[in-house]
Structure formats: C-alpha cells, structure tokens
Scaffold this motif. Structure first.
Motif, mmCIF file in Angstrom:
data_model
loop_
_atom_site.group_PDB
_atom_site.id
_atom_site.type_symbol
_atom_site.label_atom_id
_atom_site.label_comp_id
_atom_site.label_asym_id
_atom_site.label_seq_id
_atom_site.Cartn_x
_atom_site.Cartn_y
_atom_site.Cartn_z
ATOM 1 N N THR A 188 0.827 -1.213 0.000
ATOM 2 C CA THR A 188 0.000 0.000 0.000
ATOM 3 C C THR A 188 0.857 1.257 0.000
ATOM 4 O O THR A 188 0.322 2.359 -0.072
ATOM 5 N N GLU A 189 2.186 1.095 0.094
ATOM 6 C CA GLU A 189 3.096 2.241 0.050
ATOM 7 C C GLU A 189 3.877 2.225 -1.249
ATOM 8 O O GLU A 189 4.293 1.160 -1.729
ATOM 9 N N GLN A 190 4.077 3.417 -1.806
ATOM 10 C CA GLN A 190 4.837 3.540 -3.040
ATOM 11 C C GLN A 190 6.267 3.049 -2.816
ATOM 12 O O GLN A 190 6.895 3.348 -1.807
ATOM 13 N N GLY A 191 6.770 2.289 -3.754
ATOM 14 C CA GLY A 191 8.134 1.786 -3.683
ATOM 15 C C GLY A 191 8.254 0.402 -3.104
ATOM 16 O O GLY A 191 9.315 -0.226 -3.204
ATOM 17 N N ALA A 192 7.178 -0.122 -2.465
ATOM 18 C CA ALA A 192 7.231 -1.465 -1.886
ATOM 19 C C ALA A 192 6.851 -2.507 -2.930
ATOM 20 O O ALA A 192 6.007 -2.269 -3.794
ATOM 21 N N ASP A 193 7.480 -3.673 -2.837
ATOM 22 C CA ASP A 193 7.153 -4.781 -3.733
ATOM 23 C C ASP A 193 6.055 -5.674 -3.165
ATOM 24 O O ASP A 193 5.275 -6.268 -3.918
ATOM 25 N N TYR A 194 6.004 -5.803 -1.861
ATOM 26 C CA TYR A 194 4.947 -6.556 -1.202
ATOM 27 C C TYR A 194 4.837 -6.041 0.226
ATOM 28 O O TYR A 194 5.703 -5.313 0.718
ATOM 29 N N ARG A 195 3.765 -6.435 0.897
ATOM 30 C CA ARG A 195 3.548 -6.060 2.295
ATOM 31 C C ARG A 195 3.456 -7.331 3.124
ATOM 32 O O ARG A 195 2.926 -8.344 2.662
ATOM 33 N N VAL A 196 3.961 -7.269 4.360
ATOM 34 C CA VAL A 196 3.883 -8.427 5.250
ATOM 35 C C VAL A 196 3.380 -7.979 6.613
ATOM 36 O O VAL A 196 3.709 -6.898 7.096
ATOM 37 N N ARG A 197 2.533 -8.813 7.199
ATOM 38 C CA ARG A 197 2.135 -8.643 8.590
ATOM 39 C C ARG A 197 2.680 -9.827 9.370
ATOM 40 O O ARG A 197 2.621 -10.961 8.905
ATOM 41 N N ILE A 198 3.216 -9.530 10.550
ATOM 42 C CA ILE A 198 3.981 -10.510 11.318
ATOM 43 C C ILE A 198 3.306 -10.720 12.667
ATOM 44 O O ILE A 198 3.148 -9.769 13.442
ATOM 45 N N PHE A 199 2.910 -11.966 12.938
ATOM 46 C CA PHE A 199 2.228 -12.289 14.196
ATOM 47 C C PHE A 199 3.009 -13.337 14.983
ATOM 48 O O PHE A 199 3.481 -14.325 14.428
ATOM 49 N N THR A 200 3.118 -13.123 16.286
ATOM 50 C CA THR A 200 3.558 -14.157 17.218
ATOM 51 C C THR A 200 2.294 -14.878 17.693
ATOM 52 O O THR A 200 1.182 -14.503 17.314
ATOM 53 N N PRO A 201 2.426 -15.887 18.565
ATOM 54 C CA PRO A 201 1.209 -16.520 19.083
ATOM 55 C C PRO A 201 0.309 -15.591 19.891
ATOM 56 O O PRO A 201 -0.862 -15.915 20.095
ATOM 57 N N ASP A 202 0.839 -14.436 20.323
ATOM 58 C CA ASP A 202 -0.040 -13.583 21.128
ATOM 59 C C ASP A 202 -0.076 -12.107 20.734
ATOM 60 O O ASP A 202 -0.785 -11.333 21.354
ATOM 61 N N ARG A 203 0.678 -11.691 19.702
ATOM 62 C CA ARG A 203 0.551 -10.292 19.273
ATOM 63 C C ARG A 203 1.188 -10.084 17.904
ATOM 64 O O ARG A 203 1.912 -10.941 17.394
ATOM 65 N N GLU A 204 0.909 -8.902 17.318
ATOM 66 C CA GLU A 204 1.502 -8.536 16.045
ATOM 67 C C GLU A 204 2.763 -7.717 16.290
ATOM 68 O O GLU A 204 2.807 -6.884 17.208
ATOM 69 N N LEU A 205 3.790 -7.945 15.468
ATOM 70 C CA LEU A 205 5.042 -7.208 15.563
ATOM 71 C C LEU A 205 5.186 -6.243 14.388
ATOM 72 O O LEU A 205 4.805 -6.571 13.263
ATOM 73 N N PRO A 206 5.780 -5.073 14.631
ATOM 74 C CA PRO A 206 6.029 -4.153 13.522
ATOM 75 C C PRO A 206 7.172 -4.607 12.625
ATOM 76 O O PRO A 206 7.241 -4.231 11.452
ATOM 77 N N PHE A 207 8.083 -5.406 13.174
ATOM 78 C CA PHE A 207 9.236 -5.880 12.412
ATOM 79 C C PHE A 207 9.827 -7.086 13.123
ATOM 80 O O PHE A 207 9.799 -7.186 14.338
ATOM 81 N N ALA A 208 10.357 -8.006 12.346
ATOM 82 C CA ALA A 208 11.154 -9.120 12.883
ATOM 83 C C ALA A 208 12.030 -9.618 11.745
ATOM 84 O O ALA A 208 11.651 -9.553 10.570
ATOM 85 N N GLY A 209 13.207 -10.120 12.096
ATOM 86 C CA GLY A 209 14.215 -10.429 11.087
ATOM 87 C C GLY A 209 14.004 -11.711 10.327
ATOM 88 O O GLY A 209 13.994 -11.727 9.093
ATOM 89 N N HIS A 210 13.845 -12.836 11.044
ATOM 90 C CA HIS A 210 13.714 -14.090 10.299
ATOM 91 C C HIS A 210 12.403 -14.133 9.515
ATOM 92 O O HIS A 210 12.381 -14.668 8.398
ATOM 93 N N PRO A 211 11.302 -13.510 9.985
ATOM 94 C CA PRO A 211 10.122 -13.415 9.122
ATOM 95 C C PRO A 211 10.345 -12.555 7.873
ATOM 96 O O PRO A 211 9.723 -12.788 6.835
ATOM 97 N N THR A 212 11.235 -11.574 7.966
ATOM 98 C CA THR A 212 11.531 -10.748 6.796
ATOM 99 C C THR A 212 12.244 -11.577 5.729
ATOM 100 O O THR A 212 11.828 -11.591 4.561
ATOM 101 N N LEU A 213 13.297 -12.288 6.110
ATOM 102 C CA LEU A 213 14.025 -13.091 5.124
ATOM 103 C C LEU A 213 13.163 -14.251 4.611
ATOM 104 O O LEU A 213 13.135 -14.535 3.409
ATOM 105 N N GLY A 214 12.466 -14.940 5.517
ATOM 106 C CA GLY A 214 11.645 -16.072 5.099
ATOM 107 C C GLY A 214 10.482 -15.657 4.221
ATOM 108 O O GLY A 214 10.160 -16.327 3.231
ATOM 109 N N SER A 215 9.842 -14.543 4.553
ATOM 110 C CA SER A 215 8.716 -14.063 3.749
ATOM 111 C C SER A 215 9.173 -13.654 2.360
ATOM 112 O O SER A 215 8.496 -13.916 1.362
ATOM 113 N N CYS A 216 10.321 -12.995 2.296
ATOM 114 C CA CYS A 216 10.852 -12.597 0.994
ATOM 115 C C CYS A 216 11.186 -13.830 0.154
ATOM 116 O O CYS A 216 10.879 -13.884 -1.039
ATOM 117 N N HIS A 217 11.805 -14.824 0.769
ATOM 118 C CA HIS A 217 12.114 -16.076 0.065
ATOM 119 C C HIS A 217 10.827 -16.703 -0.474
ATOM 120 O O HIS A 217 10.769 -17.124 -1.635
#
Length: 277
Positions: free
Chosen positions: A55-84
């Motif tokens: 939904t933002e200009q310049g982004a290729d995709y958007r990701v939402r990241i959830f733990t078992p009990d809350r949403e995170l604004p950022f996390a590293g291994h979900p970033t690499l895994g989601s991109c893969h």
C-alpha cells in the motif's frame, strides 16, 4: 473460508530443521486481524506471516507478522523467510538487485546475494546505556552474577530488545534463565567465540512473545550488529551462531556497507501446500 497458498520455511540455515521455522500465508487479502491472530496461535511458531499487496509507493509486497499472542512491527527471520517465499511464488521486484518489503516499521530493503538474502537493519527505536536496575534484573533472570555482564546496550528495533555481552561462549550456552524474573524484558545475550565456527554466539529470550527462547533471531542480530560494530566490539563483517542450545545450527551473516548494516541468512522451504482460512 478460502484456500490459500502456504509455505513453512526454515530460516538462517540451508539445512532443514537446523534454523528458525516460519509459517507464511500467501495472498492473505480478505483475512481479518482476528483470523490472522488465530492462525498464528494455531501454528504456535515464534512468528507467522501474511503476504499482501503493498500500500506504500516503492514497496514490492507487504507483510504482517504475528507471534502466538501479538503482532510485531518488524522481525528479522520473518523478513528473510517471507521474501524467500514471495520470490519462490513468482514475485517480481521492481529492482533486480533489491526487494522492498513493507511492514510495521515502514520499508525494509532486502538484498539478493546469490541464493542468500540480507535485509538492511532498520533504525533503532531505543539505544544507549542500560540502567543499573534493569541490569540487576537481567542478571537475576539469567542466574548469573552482575559482574558477569561485560557490556550492555538497548538495541530495540521493534520487538523491544535489550542486550548484554558475557565473557565466553560457554557462559552463554550454560544459561538456564528464570523467565518469571525476566518479566517483560526481551533479552539478547552475546559472547565472542574466538577461533570458532562463527565469531559470536547469541541467544534470545522472549517470554513475552509466548516462546521463551527464539532459535535464530534476525531483529536481535540486527540490533546487536549496530551496537557491536558501532562500539568497536565487532568487526564490520562477521558471522553469528545462534540456536546451539536448542539443537539448531543457525548462522547469521553480518556486513556493514557504508551506512547500512546488512543481516543475511539462507532460507529453505520445508513444507509447501495450501491452507483453508
């Protein structure tokens, strides 16, 4: 409910079952916050991600990241895994060299380096000295003397990390934390590993996320790298080992290039299929 593509990956390893697992749901349009949270609780992994159009200009995709009990604004291994997972599903980036991910902290650049991906560490939300009361609590929760902590810093880039350095890898691997004493803290522990297979050993304790210890943690390693390199405690390029105490063999590849610190790692798909959500 509808059928959606699903990938479960192992991140920060090229060997299945030796890294940090991630569940990724593709084409997650139409899912409510409650549905995403419920599925993340059901997978019971440290993080589950949902891939969406940007939904933002310049982004290729958007990701939402959830733990078992809350949403995170950022996390590293979900970033690499989601991109893969996004690339493997046919995602095409605007730039042949970099992919741009949109998430809660904004836009995150991901560099392709052969089969390995690396993200540019986001700015720290909190950094600097750790107060003595917090250090005393950390020492109690790690069941170590206060003077075993050789250095410390806040390294919060979203999840809330505070980091301490111990004197040796053996000290790090011997830790048996008191998670009740840790309270709301999310504690990263690091120590040098001279002459080892990596340059540092890392552990991440996150009882607030419902997963007491995280196997291999990109966000923590990003914050650690910014602190350690900036303070002269690590070279501009190094490898961190994480997950050893949990029977894993995660490897995080760190490199400073100009003003950017890049956090890299391999990812491998372990389960592919469909999920009904």
């Amino acid at each position: 409910m509808s059928t959606r593509r699903f990938t479960q990956l192992d991140v920060f390893t090229a060997t299945p079952l030796k890294g940090n697992p991630l569940a990724a749901v593709h084409d997650a349009d139409g899912l409510s916050d409650a549905q995403m949270a419920a599925f993340a609780r059901w997978t019971n992994l440290s993080e589950t991600t949902f891939l969406l159009p940007p939904t933002e200009q310049g982004a290729d995709y958007r990701v939402r990241i959830f733990t078992p009990d809350r949403e995170l604004p950022f996390a590293g291994h979900p970033t690499l895994g989601s991109c893969h997972a996004w690339l493997a599903a046919g995602g095409v980036a605007r730039d042949a060299e970099e992919v741009v991910q949109q998430c809660g902290v904004g836009l995150v650049r991901i560099r392709r380096d052969g089969s390995r991906l690396a993200f540019a560490a986001p700015p720290l939300r909190r950094h600097g000295a750790v107060d003595e009361a917090t250090l005393a609590q950390i020492a109690r929760s790690l069941r170590i003397p206060r003077d075993a902590i050789r250095a410390s810093n806040w390294v919060d880039n979203g999840p809330g990390w505070v980091a301490v350095m111990l004197g040796s890898r053996d000290e790090v691997l011997a830790l048996k934390p008191d998670f009740a004493a840790m309270g709301a803290l999310e504690v990263g522990v690091v120590a040098p590993w001279p002459g080892g297979e990596a340059d540092f050993e890392v552990r991440a304790f996150v009882p607030t996320l419902g997963v007491p210890e995280d196997p291999v943690t990109g966000s923590l390693n990003a914050g650690l790298a910014q602190w350690l390199i900036g303070a002269g405690l690590a070279p501009s390029r190094y490898v961190a080992s994480q997950g050893t105490a949990m029977g894993r063999a995660g490897r995080v590849f760190v490199e400073q290039r100009g003003d950017d610190v890049w956090i890299g790692g391999d990812s491998v798909a372990v389960v592919t299929g469909q999920v009904l959500l």
